[in-house]
Design a protein around this motif. Structure first.
Motif, PDB file in Angstrom:
ATOM      1  N   SER A 219       6.772  -6.181   3.108  1.00  0.00           N
ATOM      2  CA  SER A 219       7.766  -6.561   1.941  1.00  0.00           C
ATOM      3  C   SER A 219       7.587  -5.809   0.872  1.00  0.00           C
ATOM      4  O   SER A 219       7.511  -4.501   0.871  1.00  0.00           O
ATOM      5  N   ALA A 220       7.372  -6.629  -0.545  1.00  0.00           N
ATOM      6  CA  ALA A 220       7.200  -5.801  -1.777  1.00  0.00           C
ATOM      7  C   ALA A 220       5.948  -5.083  -1.522  1.00  0.00           C
ATOM      8  O   ALA A 220       5.819  -4.017  -2.162  1.00  0.00           O
ATOM      9  N   GLY A 221       4.881  -5.671  -0.927  1.00  0.00           N
ATOM     10  CA  GLY A 221       3.774  -4.498  -0.579  1.00  0.00           C
ATOM     11  C   GLY A 221       3.970  -3.305   0.154  1.00  0.00           C
ATOM     12  O   GLY A 221       3.423  -2.294  -0.235  1.00  0.00           O
ATOM     13  N   ALA A 222       4.989  -3.332   1.099  1.00  0.00           N
ATOM     14  CA  ALA A 222       5.672  -2.058   1.489  1.00  0.00           C
ATOM     15  C   ALA A 222       6.226  -1.176   0.552  1.00  0.00           C
ATOM     16  O   ALA A 222       5.951   0.084   0.644  1.00  0.00           O
ATOM     17  N   ALA A 223       6.854  -1.881  -0.236  1.00  0.00           N
ATOM     18  CA  ALA A 223       7.604  -1.243  -1.321  1.00  0.00           C
ATOM     19  C   ALA A 223       6.504  -0.529  -2.239  1.00  0.00           C
ATOM     20  O   ALA A 223       6.686   0.724  -2.736  1.00  0.00           O
ATOM     21  N   SER A 224       5.488  -1.231  -2.746  1.00  0.00           N
ATOM     22  CA  SER A 224       4.191  -0.607  -3.336  1.00  0.00           C
ATOM     23  C   SER A 224       3.758   0.666  -2.621  1.00  0.00           C
ATOM     24  O   SER A 224       3.532   1.718  -3.421  1.00  0.00           O
ATOM     25  N   VAL A 225       3.518   0.567  -1.255  1.00  0.00           N
ATOM     26  CA  VAL A 225       2.944   1.583  -0.824  1.00  0.00           C
ATOM     27  C   VAL A 225       3.849   3.008  -0.759  1.00  0.00           C
ATOM     28  O   VAL A 225       3.487   4.179  -1.088  1.00  0.00           O
ATOM     29  N   HIS A 226       5.276   2.636  -0.647  1.00  0.00           N
ATOM     30  CA  HIS A 226       5.981   3.634  -1.060  1.00  0.00           C
ATOM     31  C   HIS A 226       5.996   4.210  -2.318  1.00  0.00           C
ATOM     32  O   HIS A 226       5.909   5.446  -2.492  1.00  0.00           O
ATOM     33  N   PHE A 227       5.992   3.541  -3.405  1.00  0.00           N
ATOM     34  CA  PHE A 227       5.863   3.877  -4.630  1.00  0.00           C
ATOM     35  C   PHE A 227       4.571   4.766  -4.712  1.00  0.00           C
ATOM     36  O   PHE A 227       4.474   5.955  -5.298  1.00  0.00           O
ATOM     37  N   MET A 228       3.431   4.209  -3.964  1.00  0.00           N
ATOM     38  CA  MET A 228       2.249   5.116  -4.108  1.00  0.00           C
ATOM     39  C   MET A 228       2.384   6.580  -3.652  1.00  0.00           C
ATOM     40  O   MET A 228       1.635   7.210  -4.185  1.00  0.00           O
ATOM     41  N   MET A 229       3.042   6.435  -2.584  1.00  0.00           N
ATOM     42  CA  MET A 229       3.491   7.760  -1.909  1.00  0.00           C
ATOM     43  C   MET A 229       3.998   8.705  -2.488  1.00  0.00           C
ATOM     44  O   MET A 229       4.212   9.951  -2.397  1.00  0.00           O
ATOM     45  N   CYS A 230       4.831   8.335  -3.746  1.00  0.00           N
ATOM     46  CA  CYS A 230       5.675   8.930  -4.502  1.00  0.00           C
ATOM     47  C   CYS A 230       5.137   9.221  -5.764  1.00  0.00           C
ATOM     48  O   CYS A 230       5.462  10.534  -6.545  1.00  0.00           O
ATOM     49  N   LEU A 231       4.303   8.783  -6.304  1.00  0.00           N
ATOM     50  CA  LEU A 231       3.912   8.989  -7.697  1.00  0.00           C
ATOM     51  C   LEU A 231       2.718   9.873  -7.784  1.00  0.00           C
ATOM     52  O   LEU A 231       1.654   9.466  -6.908  1.00  0.00           O
ATOM     53  N   PRO A 232       2.762  10.887  -8.650  1.00  0.00           N
ATOM     54  CA  PRO A 232       1.824  11.676  -8.646  1.00  0.00           C
ATOM     55  C   PRO A 232       0.185  11.120  -9.125  1.00  0.00           C
ATOM     56  O   PRO A 232      -0.676  11.647  -8.990  1.00  0.00           O
ATOM     57  N   GLU A 233       0.150  10.118  -9.887  1.00  0.00           N
ATOM     58  CA  GLU A 233      -0.623   9.211 -10.285  1.00  0.00           C
ATOM     59  C   GLU A 233      -1.452   8.704  -9.271  1.00  0.00           C
ATOM     60  O   GLU A 233      -2.811   8.238  -9.327  1.00  0.00           O
ATOM     61  N   ALA A 234      -0.859   8.400  -8.112  1.00  0.00           N
ATOM     62  CA  ALA A 234      -1.784   7.884  -6.860  1.00  0.00           C
ATOM     63  C   ALA A 234      -1.939   9.303  -5.716  1.00  0.00           C
ATOM     64  O   ALA A 234      -2.593   8.912  -4.802  1.00  0.00           O
ATOM     65  N   CYS A 235      -1.973  10.373  -6.095  1.00  0.00           N
ATOM     66  CA  CYS A 235      -2.161  11.514  -5.383  1.00  0.00           C
ATOM     67  C   CYS A 235      -3.475  11.566  -4.882  1.00  0.00           C
ATOM     68  O   CYS A 235      -4.573  11.357  -5.713  1.00  0.00           O
ATOM     69  N   GLY A 236      -3.728  11.621  -3.503  1.00  0.00           N
ATOM     70  CA  GLY A 236      -5.206  11.745  -3.056  1.00  0.00           C
ATOM     71  C   GLY A 236      -6.029  10.654  -3.069  1.00  0.00           C
ATOM     72  O   GLY A 236      -7.099  10.441  -2.485  1.00  0.00           O
ATOM     73  N   LEU A 237      -5.263   9.299  -3.338  1.00  0.00           N
ATOM     74  CA  LEU A 237      -6.167   7.962  -3.594  1.00  0.00           C
ATOM     75  C   LEU A 237      -6.149   7.353  -2.005  1.00  0.00           C
ATOM     76  O   LEU A 237      -6.502   6.396  -1.704  1.00  0.00           O
ATOM     77  N   PHE A 238      -5.498   7.998  -1.037  1.00  0.00           N
ATOM     78  CA  PHE A 238      -5.296   7.451   0.297  1.00  0.00           C
ATOM     79  C   PHE A 238      -4.686   8.600   1.301  1.00  0.00           C
ATOM     80  O   PHE A 238      -4.267   9.666   0.601  1.00  0.00           O
ATOM     81  N   HIS A 239      -4.691   8.444   2.387  1.00  0.00           N
ATOM     82  CA  HIS A 239      -4.737   9.639   3.470  1.00  0.00           C
ATOM     83  C   HIS A 239      -3.522   8.992   4.499  1.00  0.00           C
ATOM     84  O   HIS A 239      -3.161   9.947   5.231  1.00  0.00           O
ATOM     85  N   ARG A 240      -3.269   7.639   4.644  1.00  0.00           N
ATOM     86  CA  ARG A 240      -2.310   7.369   5.553  1.00  0.00           C
ATOM     87  C   ARG A 240      -1.491   6.073   5.227  1.00  0.00           C
ATOM     88  O   ARG A 240      -2.228   5.609   4.183  1.00  0.00           O
ATOM     89  N   ALA A 241      -0.380   5.781   5.564  1.00  0.00           N
ATOM     90  CA  ALA A 241       0.336   4.663   4.985  1.00  0.00           C
ATOM     91  C   ALA A 241       0.987   3.822   6.003  1.00  0.00           C
ATOM     92  O   ALA A 241       1.508   4.476   7.115  1.00  0.00           O
ATOM     93  N   ILE A 242       1.189   2.525   5.806  1.00  0.00           N
ATOM     94  CA  ILE A 242       1.937   1.730   6.650  1.00  0.00           C
ATOM     95  C   ILE A 242       2.921   0.608   5.926  1.00  0.00           C
ATOM     96  O   ILE A 242       2.524   0.261   4.985  1.00  0.00           O
ATOM     97  N   MET A 243       3.979   0.994   6.263  1.00  0.00           N
ATOM     98  CA  MET A 243       5.123   0.017   5.578  1.00  0.00           C
ATOM     99  C   MET A 243       5.565  -0.765   6.477  1.00  0.00           C
ATOM    100  O   MET A 243       6.330  -0.571   7.494  1.00  0.00           O
ATOM    101  N   MET A 244       5.681  -2.086   6.279  1.00  0.00           N
ATOM    102  CA  MET A 244       6.141  -3.036   6.994  1.00  0.00           C
ATOM    103  C   MET A 244       7.275  -3.755   6.348  1.00  0.00           C
ATOM    104  O   MET A 244       6.983  -4.625   5.247  1.00  0.00           O
ATOM    105  N   SER A 245       8.426  -3.794   6.853  1.00  0.00           N
ATOM    106  CA  SER A 245       9.779  -4.533   6.480  1.00  0.00           C
ATOM    107  C   SER A 245       9.816  -4.139   4.795  1.00  0.00           C
ATOM    108  O   SER A 245      10.246  -5.078   4.036  1.00  0.00           O
ATOM    109  N   GLY A 246       9.913  -3.111   4.277  1.00  0.00           N
ATOM    110  CA  GLY A 246      10.054  -2.732   2.870  1.00  0.00           C
ATOM    111  C   GLY A 246       9.945  -1.362   2.519  1.00  0.00           C
ATOM    112  O   GLY A 246       9.330  -0.452   3.309  1.00  0.00           O
ATOM    113  N   GLY A 247      10.494  -1.027   1.297  1.00  0.00           N
ATOM    114  CA  GLY A 247      10.489   0.366   0.671  1.00  0.00           C
ATOM    115  C   GLY A 247      11.520   0.221  -0.652  1.00  0.00           C
ATOM    116  O   GLY A 247      11.847  -0.787  -1.086  1.00  0.00           O
ATOM    117  N   MET A 248      11.047   1.387  -1.499  1.00  0.00           N
ATOM    118  CA  MET A 248      11.900   1.556  -2.648  1.00  0.00           C
ATOM    119  C   MET A 248      13.290   1.444  -2.352  1.00  0.00           C
ATOM    120  O   MET A 248      13.883   1.290  -3.382  1.00  0.00           O
TER     121      MET A 248
END
Length: 572
Positions: A219-248
């Motif tokens: 949900s909102a956590g999935a949207a947060s994951v989506h934001f992290m995938m897009c924001l340069p400030e989070a670049c390289g902080l993780f290597h895979r992503a799982i989004m469950m029922s949510g997004g930007m």
């Protein structure tokens, strides 16, 4: 072969629900030395019989109180030379408790920037994959708590599992346009970036692999994951992503007219002074946090558009260097740094059941509004830009698909909830798939959770009671990933145990390899989506089947609202 063991052994084991989530009475403690100080955790035996170490309540940011309220987070002060007691979790962020919409209670603390780490063991031959969970709750409720997101099921596997709290509601998403005030907005997202940096920097001390980190959210956590995938400030902080029922792309993530929210909130709380941002900020900092998170700034029209809560991520209105969201969300998706990050995403088969409590408010006021003004069925971005003729024509398409030839009637509760499934969740998920197919290079795997249990789909049970007894609600899958207290019985049946086993297998396999195919998905082959197969997904029900999405026809109807324009759909 089930890694939990044979089902006849697993069932009574899971049936023994303990509120303390541990069967061990003599506590074995362990001290881990970090560059910032030592932390003391403990070894536990979870309710599935698997042992693990827990370190709970580790500070990653300074308490955001006093002058730091609403501001961007600062790293926690080191505690060098001391041993920090991390034997139990800290309070969740201050919030209005997640109950019925007309019930008002407040829980939690403004001092909330803490994380929890659970590791299977410290003596493996190589570091363990790391799975980080970002909780949901509409950016309004939730927290890093074992009551909802405990490690017990996941700890059957050799992984490190981490969770953290971030500021919510107005405490995390108040925005001021005056850069000098230091409140650009999105403090909750800044908290998330800071927590991920902490995990990247220190997780190796818990036997985690800092080069193998997966972030997962619902949900909102999935949207947060989506934001992290897009924001340069989070670049390289993780290597895979799982989004469950949510997004930007979901409407509850991005609400309009946020520039007036601070003044509207201050006015609701009794402020009658000058309506300047400096004065309003001073007033809001003087008020108890427990009062501020209780607000009623939105009504039925906002709910119909999917704008559920006012304080959520928003575009920032000034050019300060500390801002995160400076460009439209579709542009952020197009330019995402995580094009080489494998993604697993999907939703449940009846997401819209989460809106059932709201559909009953004021004797079904939402349906009456839709009956009077059918164009409200449209997405907000179209509602505010189309001509009157276009609004009428395209609304008629949606009404015909979701409500049938009889048009909208006040008894159409199930049809309304079906509309919300697409409007609030599935079409947003589909737009992410389209964006990934256009711009990403790493694979994207799609799923649909359709396991319909009469007694363990806890979200539906809590929200719908006995009114709606079937259907897989938004976030129903969480009861099969994290252990929950069962109010209605003591045992899980064989299919429910099998579903737990499958989800744990899928999620941990993806965290380890970037591929959800595993022993629990055989003999089905789970293929990534392609431009020719954007609707192909793994349907997770009593059986697993890899096939076309049931929602494909409806998603095509929603795409046509945008004339299938790639730019409008996903920033193409």
């Amino acid at each position: 072969m089930l890694k939990f063991g044979r089902l006849r052994k697993l069932r009574p084991l899971l049936g023994a629900r303990k509120s303390n989530f541990s069967q061990k009475t003599n506590v074995e403690t362990k001290i881990v030395e970090l560059p910032v100080g030592k932390v003391k955790g403990k070894h536990q035996i979870g309710n599935t019989g698997h042992g693990f170490y827990s370190f709970e309540g580790i500070p990653y940011g300074k308490p955001p109180i006093g002058k730091l309220r609403f501001c961007l987070p600062q790293p926690a002060e080191p505690w060098t030379g001391k041993v920090l007691d991390c034997l139990k979790e800290r309070a969740v962020p201050v919030q209005q408790e997640d109950r019925e919409p007309d019930t008002v209670t407040t829980i939690g603390s403004e001092d909330c920037l803490y994380l929890n780490v659970f590791t299977k063991h410290f003596d493996s031959g190589k570091p363990l994959p790391v799975l980080v969970y970002i909780h949901g709750g509409g950016f309004k409720t939730g927290g890093a708590t074992r009551t909802k997101y405990g490690p017990d099921y996941l700890m059957r596997e050799d992984i490190v599992y981490a969770q953290f709290s971030y500021r919510l509601c107005v405490m995390g998403f108040l925005s001021m346009s005056n850069a000098k005030l230091g409140v650009p907005g999105n403090a909750g997202l800044h908290d998330t970036v800071l927590a991920l940096r902490w995990i990247k920097q220190y997780i190796s001390h818990f036997n985690g692999d800092p080069e193998n980190i997966t972030i997962m959210g619902t949900s909102a956590g999935a949207a947060s994951v989506h934001f992290m995938m897009c924001l340069p400030e989070a670049c390289g902080l993780f290597h895979r992503a799982i989004m469950m029922s949510g997004g930007m792309t979901c409407p509850w993530v991005h609400v309009p007219n946020t520039d007036t929210l601070s003044c509207r909130l201050a006015n609701e709380k009794g402020y009658r002074g000058k309506m300047t941002e400096e004065c309003v900020l001073e007033f809001l900092r003087s008020q108890p946090a427990e009062d501020l998170v209780q607000n009623k700034l939105f009504g039925s029209r906002e709910l119909i558009f999917g704008h559920l809560y006012p304080f959520v991520p928003t575009l920032e209105h000034h050019d300060g260097s500390e801002g995160l969201l400076k460009r439209p969300f579709l542009q952020l998706m197009r330019d995402a740094w995580a094009k080489n990050v494998p993604l697993l995403l999907g939703g449940t088969s009846f997401e819209g059941l989460i809106m059932y409590p709201y559909s009953k408010l004021n004797n079904g006021h939402i349906l009456n509004l839709l009956k009077e003004e059918p164009t409200l069925v449209l997405p907000y971005d179209l509602y505010r830009t189309l001509s009157v003729r276009e609004l009428t024509e395209r609304a008629a398409q949606l009404v015909r698909f979701h409500f049938g030839p009889r048009q909208i009637h006040t008894n159409n509760i199930v049809q309304l909830l079906d509309l919300f499934s697409y409007k609030l969740f599935w079409h947003g998920i589909h737009r992410i798939v389209l964006s990934r197919l256009a711009f990403a290079e790493a694979p994207t795997y799609l799923y649909r959770f359709d396991f319909d249990s009469s007694q363990h789909n806890l979200m539906r049970i809590n929200l719908c009671g006995g009114d709606i007894r079937r259907g897989v609600c938004h976030a129903d899958e969480l009861g099969y990933i994290f252990p929950r207290e069962l109010k209605f019985r003591n045992e899980l049946n064989a299919p429910e145990c099998l579903t737990i086993n499958r989800l744990v297998g899928i999620l941990t396999a993806f965290a380890k390899t970037g591929d959800p195919n595993c022993a629990e998905t055989k003999p089905e082959e789970w293929k990534p989506v392609t431009k020719k197969t954007p609707f192909h997904a793994m349907n997770i029900s009593y059986d697993l089947t890899f096939d076309r999405l049931f929602e494909e026809e409806g998603l095509q109807v929603w795409n046509k609202l945008y004339d299938n324009d790639k730019r409008l759909l996903y920033g193409g």
